[in-house]
Design a protein around this motif. Structure first.
Motif, PDB file in Angstrom:
ATOM      1  N   LEU A 171      14.485 -29.572  21.341  1.00 39.85           N
ATOM      2  CA  LEU A 171      13.799 -28.442  20.869  1.00 39.85           C
ATOM      3  C   LEU A 171      13.166 -27.502  22.075  1.00 39.85           C
ATOM      4  O   LEU A 171      12.771 -28.050  22.872  1.00 39.85           O
ATOM      5  N   GLU A 172      13.203 -26.168  22.062  1.00 41.26           N
ATOM      6  CA  GLU A 172      12.728 -25.453  23.000  1.00 41.26           C
ATOM      7  C   GLU A 172      11.335 -25.351  22.957  1.00 41.26           C
ATOM      8  O   GLU A 172      10.703 -25.651  21.814  1.00 41.26           O
ATOM      9  N   VAL A 173      10.664 -25.427  23.995  1.00 39.31           N
ATOM     10  CA  VAL A 173       9.309 -25.561  24.263  1.00 39.31           C
ATOM     11  C   VAL A 173       8.534 -24.203  23.458  1.00 39.31           C
ATOM     12  O   VAL A 173       7.337 -24.482  22.757  1.00 39.31           O
ATOM     13  N   GLU A 174       8.949 -23.240  23.569  1.00 40.41           N
ATOM     14  CA  GLU A 174       8.631 -21.946  22.906  1.00 40.41           C
ATOM     15  C   GLU A 174       8.529 -22.048  21.561  1.00 40.41           C
ATOM     16  O   GLU A 174       7.781 -21.630  20.647  1.00 40.41           O
ATOM     17  N   ARG A 175       9.667 -23.019  20.763  1.00 38.10           N
ATOM     18  CA  ARG A 175       9.666 -23.490  19.378  1.00 38.10           C
ATOM     19  C   ARG A 175       8.634 -24.101  19.147  1.00 38.10           C
ATOM     20  O   ARG A 175       7.951 -24.117  18.040  1.00 38.10           O
ATOM     21  N   LEU A 176       8.490 -25.203  19.994  1.00 37.53           N
ATOM     22  CA  LEU A 176       7.301 -26.181  19.506  1.00 37.53           C
ATOM     23  C   LEU A 176       6.028 -25.710  19.595  1.00 37.53           C
ATOM     24  O   LEU A 176       5.171 -25.874  18.850  1.00 37.53           O
ATOM     25  N   LYS A 177       5.841 -24.680  20.574  1.00 39.71           N
ATOM     26  CA  LYS A 177       4.595 -24.013  20.605  1.00 39.71           C
ATOM     27  C   LYS A 177       4.435 -23.150  19.405  1.00 39.71           C
ATOM     28  O   LYS A 177       3.275 -23.218  18.783  1.00 39.71           O
ATOM     29  N   HIS A 178       5.171 -22.487  18.617  1.00 42.60           N
ATOM     30  CA  HIS A 178       5.056 -21.699  17.575  1.00 42.60           C
ATOM     31  C   HIS A 178       5.180 -22.692  16.598  1.00 42.60           C
ATOM     32  O   HIS A 178       4.301 -22.397  15.444  1.00 42.60           O
ATOM     33  N   LEU A 179       5.623 -23.815  16.370  1.00 40.12           N
ATOM     34  CA  LEU A 179       5.577 -24.940  15.394  1.00 40.12           C
ATOM     35  C   LEU A 179       4.048 -25.482  15.431  1.00 40.12           C
ATOM     36  O   LEU A 179       3.233 -25.390  14.288  1.00 40.12           O
ATOM     37  N   ASP A 180       3.578 -25.482  16.440  1.00 38.45           N
ATOM     38  CA  ASP A 180       1.986 -26.217  16.684  1.00 38.45           C
ATOM     39  C   ASP A 180       0.991 -25.280  16.119  1.00 38.45           C
ATOM     40  O   ASP A 180       0.281 -25.473  15.425  1.00 38.45           O
ATOM     41  N   ASP A 181       1.285 -23.827  16.534  1.00 39.12           N
ATOM     42  CA  ASP A 181       0.455 -22.754  15.769  1.00 39.12           C
ATOM     43  C   ASP A 181       0.433 -22.715  14.646  1.00 39.12           C
ATOM     44  O   ASP A 181      -0.753 -22.692  13.742  1.00 39.12           O
ATOM     45  N   ILE A 182       1.694 -22.579  13.932  1.00 43.31           N
ATOM     46  CA  ILE A 182       1.642 -22.836  12.577  1.00 43.31           C
ATOM     47  C   ILE A 182       1.264 -23.933  11.810  1.00 43.31           C
ATOM     48  O   ILE A 182       0.400 -23.660  10.762  1.00 43.31           O
ATOM     49  N   THR A 183       1.435 -25.162  12.308  1.00 43.83           N
ATOM     50  CA  THR A 183       0.956 -26.388  11.744  1.00 43.83           C
ATOM     51  C   THR A 183      -0.422 -26.154  11.681  1.00 43.83           C
ATOM     52  O   THR A 183      -1.150 -26.758  10.801  1.00 43.83           O
ATOM     53  N   MET A 184      -1.342 -26.142  12.888  1.00 48.40           N
ATOM     54  CA  MET A 184      -2.614 -26.029  12.891  1.00 48.40           C
ATOM     55  C   MET A 184      -3.397 -25.268  12.010  1.00 48.40           C
ATOM     56  O   MET A 184      -4.739 -25.125  11.513  1.00 48.40           O
ATOM     57  N   LYS A 185      -2.608 -23.815  12.054  1.00 44.69           N
ATOM     58  CA  LYS A 185      -3.317 -23.088  10.940  1.00 44.69           C
ATOM     59  C   LYS A 185      -3.116 -23.470   9.530  1.00 44.69           C
ATOM     60  O   LYS A 185      -4.065 -23.185   8.578  1.00 44.69           O
ATOM     61  N   ALA A 186      -2.055 -24.325   9.203  1.00 47.37           N
ATOM     62  CA  ALA A 186      -1.919 -24.784   7.762  1.00 47.37           C
ATOM     63  C   ALA A 186      -2.901 -25.876   7.623  1.00 47.37           C
ATOM     64  O   ALA A 186      -3.228 -26.372   6.623  1.00 47.37           O
ATOM     65  N   ALA A 187      -3.085 -26.702   8.665  1.00 48.03           N
ATOM     66  CA  ALA A 187      -3.681 -28.044   8.350  1.00 48.03           C
ATOM     67  C   ALA A 187      -5.243 -27.944   8.232  1.00 48.03           C
ATOM     68  O   ALA A 187      -6.012 -27.239   8.698  1.00 48.03           O
ATOM     69  N   VAL A 188      -5.872 -28.709   7.132  1.00 45.78           N
ATOM     70  CA  VAL A 188      -6.973 -28.617   6.690  1.00 45.78           C
ATOM     71  C   VAL A 188      -7.779 -29.791   6.816  1.00 45.78           C
ATOM     72  O   VAL A 188      -7.354 -31.036   6.344  1.00 45.78           O
ATOM     73  N   PRO A 189      -9.065 -29.793   7.496  1.00 45.15           N
ATOM     74  CA  PRO A 189      -9.555 -31.200   7.886  1.00 45.15           C
ATOM     75  C   PRO A 189     -10.485 -31.593   6.696  1.00 45.15           C
ATOM     76  O   PRO A 189     -11.287 -30.728   6.142  1.00 45.15           O
ATOM     77  N   VAL A 190     -10.396 -32.611   6.328  1.00 48.84           N
ATOM     78  CA  VAL A 190     -11.041 -33.267   5.282  1.00 48.84           C
ATOM     79  C   VAL A 190     -11.898 -34.259   5.698  1.00 48.84           C
ATOM     80  O   VAL A 190     -11.597 -35.622   6.083  1.00 48.84           O
ATOM     81  N   LYS A 191     -13.319 -34.121   5.912  1.00 44.19           N
ATOM     82  CA  LYS A 191     -14.090 -35.048   6.109  1.00 44.19           C
ATOM     83  C   LYS A 191     -14.707 -35.960   5.000  1.00 44.19           C
ATOM     84  O   LYS A 191     -15.232 -35.228   4.346  1.00 44.19           O
TER      85      LYS A 191
END
Length: 503
Positions: free
Chosen positions: A441-461
């Motif tokens: 997978l292209e690096v630019e696509r992986l950067k995009h995936l990481d960006d969207i994933t981290m925006k969706a990820a909710v930390p639960v303490k």
């Protein structure tokens, strides 16, 4: 056996061949092939080791090859399995040591396969996966349900609504100190909890005292009428357990893995995936260690539409482990004869050990450009339809398995800790490829995936006794790095019977 003896009179090769020979009479014809291949490799290795003063690379003193290799089949977040065949490397690197590791792998696979067949009375067939072994009263981990590949990305994204994930639920104050009443709460509120789970994908339960201990935690799943299943990892390794008979497994707590950021993923090993999971905190880390959840439906809605269509059409394959083979390139004219032996021994070992299809691919290492054998899983779609609701959701382990993203996280959080636990960090390397072209997978696509994933990820303490119930087909999970001592656990379940949910 004289050919298998090294300069010291006893070697990993000799030990492996001895073990394999003792099992060859009870093994299937497939096992005999492994014995023959590994035996020939061992003999060749011994002869060559007496000829060359230095060939290839050291496997590493005290490395548990089997543990590292098969943990790699699970992926980056798995703990190293205890025990296994340990190949002790001598102080002088040689081809004998490298191929001795293959003989050990083959022996371990034959041992596992023969024991499995003795229990079941049947031999595994190549055309069908081996039935998973049972642990106590736990049901087999179910096969992954991908649904039909008929998702119209553009149309279905338009109809999706924003949903809160996770939903937070506090224990009613009047239940404090009354464990029986807390147990009854889950049984009496089952229809509503199922409705909330189906809608939100994950529900966080806070303040319950019942779940501060393993026995009480198990009672929560029972009150919710969830059917426990085996850890999907069990077909390739063994996850540390709090209570194995009750299906309560540890959730990546080892201090050696404290710096490792567990990327977002749906739980799946090979072709098996639980339908739901209940995570619990028995002790929170002194710092960090937050549990992470990300709604796969939100990921489906927010990822770039054109790429989403492309990756859905092309599908993906994960590389789950890689074995250094640089020593083969030092053999000159003998490389052509030894290479298929090494390939065949590892291929047969994998087939005997795991109950799902894999493929070995020759590649060049990104570490030093040397030859490697890479283990790749079969193609899979990165979007699934939920088995009950039919909703499309982003799916898989792309965020956790992509080598580029893992490397970037290491720059922030430090080394992942594989070498510290197994001494064989290179074996655990993973990556993601397009299934139709085998291109990364292209690096630019992986950067995009990481960006969207981290925006969706909710930390639960989570605090002691806190739980997170999640639908594995709707929600991904992960874990932040931590300091101190952390004890979280998980129980896997088959999919809930949503017909019991409130309308």
């Amino acid at each position: 056996s004289s050919l298998a003896q090294g300069p010291s009179g006893q070697s990993g090769v000799f030990s492996a061949i001895a073990m394999m020979s003792s099992r060859s009479t009870t093994s299937s014809s497939r096992g005999v092939i492994v014995v023959a291949a590994a035996g020939a490799a061992a003999a060749t290795a011994s002869v060559l080791s007496r000829t060359f003063a230095h060939v290839g690379q050291s496997v590493g003193t005290g490395t548990s090859i089997r543990a590292a290799a098969f943990r790699g089949l699970r992926g980056s977040s798995a703990e190293a399995p205890p025990g296994g065949y340990v190949f002790e490397a001598t102080s002088q690197p040689s081809l004998q040591l490298a191929l001795g590791a293959f003989a050990g792998l083959a022996a371990a696979a034959i041992s596992s396969g023969a024991a499995r067949r003795r229990r079941s009375g049947t031999a595994p067939r190549r055309s069908a996966p081996v039935t998973a072994m049972r642990a106590g009263t736990l049901a087999d981990c179910p096969y992954t349900v991908y649904g039909k590949k008929d998702i119209d990305v553009a149309t279905e994204r338009q109809n999706m609504q924003e949903i809160t994930c996770p939903l937070e639920v506090e224990m009613p104050a009047e239940l404090a100190g009354n464990l029986d009443a807390q147990r009854a709460y889950f049984a009496e509120n089952l229809p509503k909890i199922y409705k909330d789970l189906k809608k939100h994908g994950a529900v966080v339960f806070r303040g319950f005292e019942l779940s501060k201990e393993s026995a009480g935690f198990t009672q929560v799943g029972e009150a919710l009428e969830l059917e426990r299943c085996e850890d999907p990892l069990h077909s390739v390794a063994a996850r540390d357990a709090v209570n194995k008979e009750a299906g309560v497994y540890e959730a990546v707590n080892k201090p050696s893995r404290r710096k490792f950021y567990v990327g977002m993923h749906n739980e799946m090993v090979g072709n098996r995936a639980p339908g739901a999971a209940l995570f619990v905190c028995f002790k929170a880390a002194e710092e960090g260690g937050e549990f992470l959840v990300a709604d796969g439906r939100k990921m489906f809605k927010d990822l770039d539409e054109d790429w989403l269509k492309t990756v859905y059409d092309k599908e993906v394959r994960y590389s789950t482990a890689e074995f250094p083979m640089g020593f083969l390139e030092s053999l000159g004219p003998l490389q052509g004869a030894v290479e298929p032996l090494a390939y065949g021994a590892l291929q047969q070992a994998l087939k005997m050990k795991v109950d799902f299809d894999t493929e070995l691919v020759w590649e060049k290492s990104e570490y030093d450009g040397s030859k490697i054998l890479q283990v790749r899983a079969m193609p899979q779609v990165p979007i699934v339809r939920h088995p009950y609701t039919g909703e499309p959701a982003w799916w898989g382990s792309m965020h956790s398995h992509a080598e580029y993203l893992r490397s970037e996280r290491e720059k922030v959080y430090g080394e992942e800790g594989f070498a510290e636990t197994t001494g064989a960090s290179r074996i655990n390397k993973t990556d993601v490829y397009y299934a139709d072209t085998d291109e990364k997978l292209e690096v630019e696509r992986l950067k995009h995936l990481d960006d969207i994933t981290m925006k969706a990820a909710v930390p639960v303490k989570m605090k002691e006794g806190d739980m997170v119930l999640l639908d594995n087909y709707l929600v991904m999970h992960g874990r932040c790095p931590f300091e101190g001592t952390r004890k979280h656990a998980v129980t896997w379940f088959k999919s809930p019977d949503y017909s019991k949910a409130e309308a």
